[in-house]
Scaffold this motif. Structure first.
Motif, PDB file in Angstrom:
ATOM      1  N   THR A   1     -26.936  -0.021 -31.038  1.00 51.84           N
ATOM      2  CA  THR A   1     -26.816   0.438 -29.647  1.00 51.84           C
ATOM      3  C   THR A   1     -28.178   0.727 -29.024  1.00 51.84           C
ATOM      4  O   THR A   1     -28.399   0.445 -27.848  1.00 51.84           O
ATOM      5  N   LEU A   2     -29.094   1.274 -29.806  1.00 57.49           N
ATOM      6  CA  LEU A   2     -30.434   1.534 -29.278  1.00 57.49           C
ATOM      7  C   LEU A   2     -31.196   0.227 -29.072  1.00 57.49           C
ATOM      8  O   LEU A   2     -31.936   0.071 -28.086  1.00 57.49           O
ATOM      9  N   LEU A   3     -31.030  -0.733 -29.986  1.00 55.80           N
ATOM     10  CA  LEU A   3     -31.677  -2.036 -29.835  1.00 55.80           C
ATOM     11  C   LEU A   3     -31.178  -2.737 -28.579  1.00 55.80           C
ATOM     12  O   LEU A   3     -31.963  -3.351 -27.846  1.00 55.80           O
ATOM     13  N   GLU A   4     -29.889  -2.643 -28.311  1.00 50.75           N
ATOM     14  CA  GLU A   4     -29.348  -3.275 -27.108  1.00 50.75           C
ATOM     15  C   GLU A   4     -29.947  -2.672 -25.845  1.00 50.75           C
ATOM     16  O   GLU A   4     -30.312  -3.404 -24.911  1.00 50.75           O
ATOM     17  N   GLU A   5     -30.075  -1.366 -25.800  1.00 49.48           N
ATOM     18  CA  GLU A   5     -30.689  -0.735 -24.626  1.00 49.48           C
ATOM     19  C   GLU A   5     -32.152  -1.148 -24.494  1.00 49.48           C
ATOM     20  O   GLU A   5     -32.644  -1.349 -23.372  1.00 49.48           O
ATOM     21  N   LEU A   6     -32.840  -1.295 -25.599  1.00 52.05           N
ATOM     22  CA  LEU A   6     -34.243  -1.705 -25.576  1.00 52.05           C
ATOM     23  C   LEU A   6     -34.377  -3.144 -25.088  1.00 52.05           C
ATOM     24  O   LEU A   6     -35.273  -3.473 -24.293  1.00 52.05           O
ATOM     25  N   VAL A   7     -33.494  -4.022 -25.566  1.00 53.63           N
ATOM     26  CA  VAL A   7     -33.514  -5.426 -25.139  1.00 53.63           C
ATOM     27  C   VAL A   7     -33.214  -5.532 -23.645  1.00 53.63           C
ATOM     28  O   VAL A   7     -33.907  -6.253 -22.908  1.00 53.63           O
ATOM     29  N   PHE A   8     -32.199  -4.834 -23.169  1.00 49.40           N
ATOM     30  CA  PHE A   8     -31.863  -4.874 -21.752  1.00 49.40           C
ATOM     31  C   PHE A   8     -32.975  -4.242 -20.903  1.00 49.40           C
ATOM     32  O   PHE A   8     -33.188  -4.653 -19.760  1.00 49.40           O
ATOM     33  N   PHE A   9     -33.658  -3.255 -21.436  1.00 47.26           N
ATOM     34  CA  PHE A   9     -34.779  -2.659 -20.716  1.00 47.26           C
ATOM     35  C   PHE A   9     -35.890  -3.688 -20.504  1.00 47.26           C
ATOM     36  O   PHE A   9     -36.472  -3.774 -19.412  1.00 47.26           O
ATOM     37  N   ILE A  10     -36.182  -4.489 -21.498  1.00 48.65           N
ATOM     38  CA  ILE A  10     -37.277  -5.459 -21.409  1.00 48.65           C
ATOM     39  C   ILE A  10     -36.873  -6.692 -20.615  1.00 48.65           C
ATOM     40  O   ILE A  10     -37.630  -7.179 -19.764  1.00 48.65           O
ATOM     41  N   LEU A  11     -35.665  -7.210 -20.854  1.00 45.80           N
ATOM     42  CA  LEU A  11     -35.263  -8.499 -20.289  1.00 45.80           C
ATOM     43  C   LEU A  11     -34.275  -8.392 -19.138  1.00 45.80           C
ATOM     44  O   LEU A  11     -34.089  -9.373 -18.405  1.00 45.80           O
ATOM     45  N   GLY A  12     -33.636  -7.253 -18.977  1.00 43.38           N
ATOM     46  CA  GLY A  12     -32.540  -7.180 -18.025  1.00 43.38           C
ATOM     47  C   GLY A  12     -31.276  -7.725 -18.664  1.00 43.38           C
ATOM     48  O   GLY A  12     -31.288  -8.259 -19.775  1.00 43.38           O
ATOM     49  N   SER A  13     -30.170  -7.619 -17.954  1.00 43.89           N
ATOM     50  CA  SER A  13     -28.880  -8.043 -18.501  1.00 43.89           C
ATOM     51  C   SER A  13     -28.388  -9.368 -17.926  1.00 43.89           C
ATOM     52  O   SER A  13     -27.289  -9.800 -18.235  1.00 43.89           O
ATOM     53  N   GLN A  14     -29.206 -10.037 -17.106  1.00 47.56           N
ATOM     54  CA  GLN A  14     -28.763 -11.272 -16.459  1.00 47.56           C
ATOM     55  C   GLN A  14     -28.540 -12.387 -17.490  1.00 47.56           C
ATOM     56  O   GLN A  14     -29.341 -12.563 -18.411  1.00 47.56           O
ATOM     57  N   ARG A  15     -27.470 -13.168 -17.274  1.00 48.24           N
ATOM     58  CA  ARG A  15     -27.155 -14.298 -18.137  1.00 48.24           C
ATOM     59  C   ARG A  15     -26.876 -15.575 -17.329  1.00 48.24           C
ATOM     60  O   ARG A  15     -26.519 -16.602 -17.916  1.00 48.24           O
ATOM     61  N   ASN A  16     -27.007 -15.499 -16.025  1.00 48.94           N
ATOM     62  CA  ASN A  16     -26.807 -16.686 -15.200  1.00 48.94           C
ATOM     63  C   ASN A  16     -28.034 -17.580 -15.267  1.00 48.94           C
ATOM     64  O   ASN A  16     -29.111 -17.167 -15.708  1.00 48.94           O
ATOM     65  N   CYS A  17     -27.871 -18.822 -14.825  1.00 46.76           N
ATOM     66  CA  CYS A  17     -28.975 -19.786 -14.864  1.00 46.76           C
ATOM     67  C   CYS A  17     -30.138 -19.281 -14.015  1.00 46.76           C
ATOM     68  O   CYS A  17     -29.958 -18.885 -12.863  1.00 46.76           O
ATOM     69  N   GLU A  18     -31.322 -19.315 -14.574  1.00 51.11           N
ATOM     70  CA  GLU A  18     -32.509 -18.774 -13.905  1.00 51.11           C
ATOM     71  C   GLU A  18     -33.037 -19.765 -12.875  1.00 51.11           C
ATOM     72  O   GLU A  18     -33.073 -20.977 -13.116  1.00 51.11           O
ATOM     73  N   ARG A  19     -33.465 -19.249 -11.725  1.00 53.65           N
ATOM     74  CA  ARG A  19     -34.047 -20.084 -10.674  1.00 53.65           C
ATOM     75  C   ARG A  19     -35.554 -19.858 -10.598  1.00 53.65           C
ATOM     76  O   ARG A  19     -36.063 -18.830 -11.034  1.00 53.65           O
ATOM     77  N   GLN A  20     -36.251 -20.861 -10.038  1.00 53.85           N
ATOM     78  CA  GLN A  20     -37.710 -20.741  -9.948  1.00 53.85           C
ATOM     79  C   GLN A  20     -38.112 -19.573  -9.070  1.00 53.85           C
ATOM     80  O   GLN A  20     -39.071 -18.865  -9.368  1.00 53.85           O
ATOM     81  N   VAL A  21     -37.391 -19.353  -8.008  1.00 54.37           N
ATOM     82  CA  VAL A  21     -37.634 -18.206  -7.131  1.00 54.37           C
ATOM     83  C   VAL A  21     -36.389 -17.329  -7.190  1.00 54.37           C
ATOM     84  O   VAL A  21     -35.327 -17.710  -6.681  1.00 54.37           O
TER      85      VAL A  21
END
Length: 737
Positions: free
Chosen positions: A398-418
């Protein structure tokens, strides 16, 4: 005479039979009156308690209680324990301890309470005449300048131990008020109970329920309604964890660990919602992190060994105490981080999530993030190094998940250039991989490499797979949607229209620059295409595509012993094994998914992270050696994950790329083209390259030389291609090549 002797013997036996029972209680009362008489008869209040008979009498009283319990055949309370409860002896002792009369009395009281709760086996904390004085004694603990920290820590530890055995009394020990019962509240006897709490003889409020003459409390009919208050037990434990006495700090940590690890879900909910334990633990983490001086060097952060909270609380030797400036604060922080990781891992899920979220909110977002976003290069390097150590140490899910989301965010949709909605920290950290400062770029790449080693699916998906899901890098209609094709004899490796129009790439094969001089000797039987026709030949071609990518004049392996391709196979196998193990339960497909049909106007975007990595690889001939090593290390880690899209995009040279798209192999092709043009302007290129290679291996002394950066870049390029070939080789049983 005989008759008289028999009567005497019978009378004596009768007296001996009754004597222990009568004398036991009398003795107990006598010892207690001896203590109370001391206060009546003594006028000198400066005599230390150890010079009086109070410690001895307290010990005798405790021994009597323990002996009495052992003699009891049933679970009923013995007369001595009844006397202690009815006469509120614990309340009186608590008052005497608070008054510190005689001097040192608080130490004796703490010891008596601790031994009583330890040695008496029957439950006691549910009795009002026990838990009320226990509450008051807890309030006397953790005072600034206290001389009884050792006794306080032991007392609190015992309280936590008993709470773990009987978690239903936690509400009363914490002093949490209960909801008023209904007017006709149920009871064990069926009698009506007036609305409101019942009272003890001295007017104190008592939780709802039945109470007998000894002050026992029956189970209340309704669950307590908890109200937020200052919970003295938790405050005292956290206060003592800061003690300079290592054994005191260790005992307090152990007590807090016991308290938060109580498996009962109601207890976990009580601690999480109605106490400030999560906020206080997270606040302590923030406090220790902020105490790390800015003068600490990043190299000291990386060289500091892993600190475990139990070891950190152990006594230090004189050599360990005299460390570098700031090392003590760093070790204290790492030890508390390890303790937080332990608490989150051991706590029930409800409390674990609550604690992990508090740590993210109060520490990561409020304290760490501003430091990572600062403009000071020295500050960025220090806090990047600290975040890498934090990632390395955190393992609680649970702590690792919060740390990962803190660094990367929780988005999982396709990333856009802008993408204006992209998390600020993620965007900045990825940008730092291509920072103007090479040191910051290296530190950030090291951070991402550490992140890719954590067993959390969101890391790989967020950084790479989210944009590879649709396989938009495949040219529309190419070989049934991106299947591999075998290059024919004399056929160039087509990557896109852009490459086909480049004169260098169209003439490359005819010039003989890609002749398969270094080939894979053989494949093990289990790696020969799983029985498919041409499987072994196709696999060998893919491996050799990487082995033969670097031209012969730019290779140095043959001139240096022990630098061949085979030396990378073992390391590649270990890395692939590790990636496969941590991703085993992530539900990844074994075959590539059919590519989605997209609009002709929509161009494939590899994602921010892969774009930066490819841009860095494209500059491999102009970058410092250490930076090149870190970039290739991150890419090798990504390529080792057993996802078919990652394998196809990073390790398959034969895919037909969509217009404007690039893969790792196509980027390497461009680098080789640049290299071939530069080689022509460097005299004695091969000799210089071998000399630099031997210098890097400490086989020759350092010397000044032109084009050193380029030469080192060529060496890294050759080693990277061999590493990719080794990764392909070890992944053959798992992939459909």
């Amino acid at each position: 005479m005989d008759m008289f002797n028999k009567l005497t013997t019978l009378f004596q036996q009768a007296l001996e039979t009754r004597e222990p029972s009568v004398n036991l209680q009398d003795s107990f009362v006598e010892h207690w009156k001896g203590i109370t008489n001391y206060y009546i008869e003594t006028t000198d209040d400066l005599i230390p308690v150890k010079e009086t008979d109070i410690p001895w009498r307290l010990k005798q009283m405790l021994d009597i209680l323990v002996y009495e319990e052992k003699q009891q055949e049933s679970q009923e309370t013995g007369p001595c324990m009844e006397y202690l409860l009815q006469h509120k002896i614990l309340e009186t002792l608590c008052t005497l301890g608070k008054a510190e009369y005689p001097p040192g009395m608080i130490q004796q009281v703490l010891g008596f309470f601790t031994k009583l709760l330890t040695q008496i086996q029957q439950p006691l904390l549910h009795i009002i005449n026990v838990y009320r004085p226990v509450q008051k004694l807890i309030c006397l603990c953790a005072q600034t300048g206290s001389q009884t920290e050792k006794e306080e820590a032991q007392f609190l530890f015992v309280i936590c131990s008993r709470l773990k055995q009987d978690p239903y009394v936690l509400n009363y020990i914490l002093g949490i008020k209960t909801e008023e019962p209904s007017r006709r509240s149920c009871s064990s006897s069926g009698d009506e109970v007036q609305q409101g709490d019942s009272e003890t003889p001295n007017g104190e409020k008592m939780p709802p329920g039945h109470q007998n003459d000894s002050g026992y409390l029956s189970s209340p009919c309704r669950s307590p309604s908890l109200t937020p208050e200052d919970k003295k037990l938790i405050h005292a434990l956290l206060f003592l964890t800061k003690s300079q006495k290592s054994r005191v700090a260790l005992r307090a940590c152990e007590g807090l660990s016991l308290l938060l690890a109580i498996p009962k879900e109601e207890t976990a909910e009580c601690l999480g919602q109605k106490t400030a334990v999560c906020q206080m633990v997270a606040g302590r983490l923030s406090e220790l992190y902020s105490s790390i001086p800015l003068s600490l060097e990043p190299v000291d952060v990386h060289s500091c060994p892993d600190i475990q909270w139990r070891v950190q609380c152990s006594p230090k030797t004189s050599e360990e105490s005299s460390s570098l400036p700031g090392r003590e604060q760093l070790e204290a922080f790492l030890a508390w981080l390890d303790f937080c990781n332990h608490l989150v891992n051991e706590a029930p899920r409800t409390l674990s999530i609550k604690l992990a979220k508090a740590i993210r909110r109060q520490w990561l977002v409020a304290v760490v993030q501003p430091q990572l976003l600062q403009v000071s290069e020295a500050g960025m390097l220090l806090h990047m190094a600290l975040l890498s150590r934090i990632l390395h140490r955190v393992s609680a899910p649970t702590l690792l998940e919060e740390l990962v989301f803190f660094i990367l965010g929780s988005q999982r949709n396709c990333e856009r250039q802008v993408d204006p909605d992209a998390p600020v920290l993620r965007r900045q950290l990825i940008e730092n991989c291509n920072h103007i400062s090479d040191e910051i770029s290296i530190a950030t790449l090291r951070l991402f490499e550490e992140l890719l080693q954590k067993p959390h699916e969101h890391v790989v998906f967020n950084l790479a797979l989210r944009n590879l899901e649709r396989r938009g890098y495949i040219a529309p209609g190419a070989a049934g949607g991106g299947e591999e094709r075998q290059p024919g004899d004399g056929e160039p490796l087509e990557e896109s229209v852009e490459f086909e129009e480049d004169p260098f790439f169209t003439d490359m094969d005819s010039e003989g620059n890609f002749n398969h001089v270094e080939t894979l000797v053989s494949l093990p039987p289990q790696q020969r295409g799983q029985g498919e026709p041409g499987g072994q030949s196709q696999a060998a071609d893919i491996v050799n595509s990487f082995l033969c990518l670097v031209p012969q004049e730019a290779k140095t392996s043959r001139y240096v012993q022990g630098a061949g391709y085979d030396t990378y196979v073992h390391d590649a196998h270990e890395m692939f094994k590790d990636c496969r193990e941590i991703s085993l339960n992530w539900g990844w497909p074994t075959l590539p998914q059919p590519p989605e049909v997209t609009s002709l106007d929509s161009c494939f975007y590899e994602g921010h992270f892969l774009k930066i990595l490819f841009d860095r690889i494209a500059q491999i001939l102009e970058q410092p050696y250490e930076l090149n090593l870190q970039v290739t290390s991150v890419l090798s880690r990504l390529a080792s994950f057993p996802h078919p899209h990652l394998h196809e995009y990073l390790l398959n040279p034969y895919i037909s790329l969509a217009t404007g798209s690039r893969s790792l192999f196509s980027v390497l092709i461009r680098v080789i083209g640049d290299l071939m043009q530069r080689i022509q302007h460097i005299p004695n290129f091969t000799e210089k390259l071998v000399h630099v290679r031997k210098q890097l291996m400490s086989l020759e002394p350092e010397s000044l030389m032109d084009h050193v950066t380029l030469l080192k870049g060529v060496i890294v390029l050759e080693e990277f291609c061999k590493e990719l070939a080794a990764i392909v080789f070890v992944k053959l049983p798992m992939e459909d090549l």
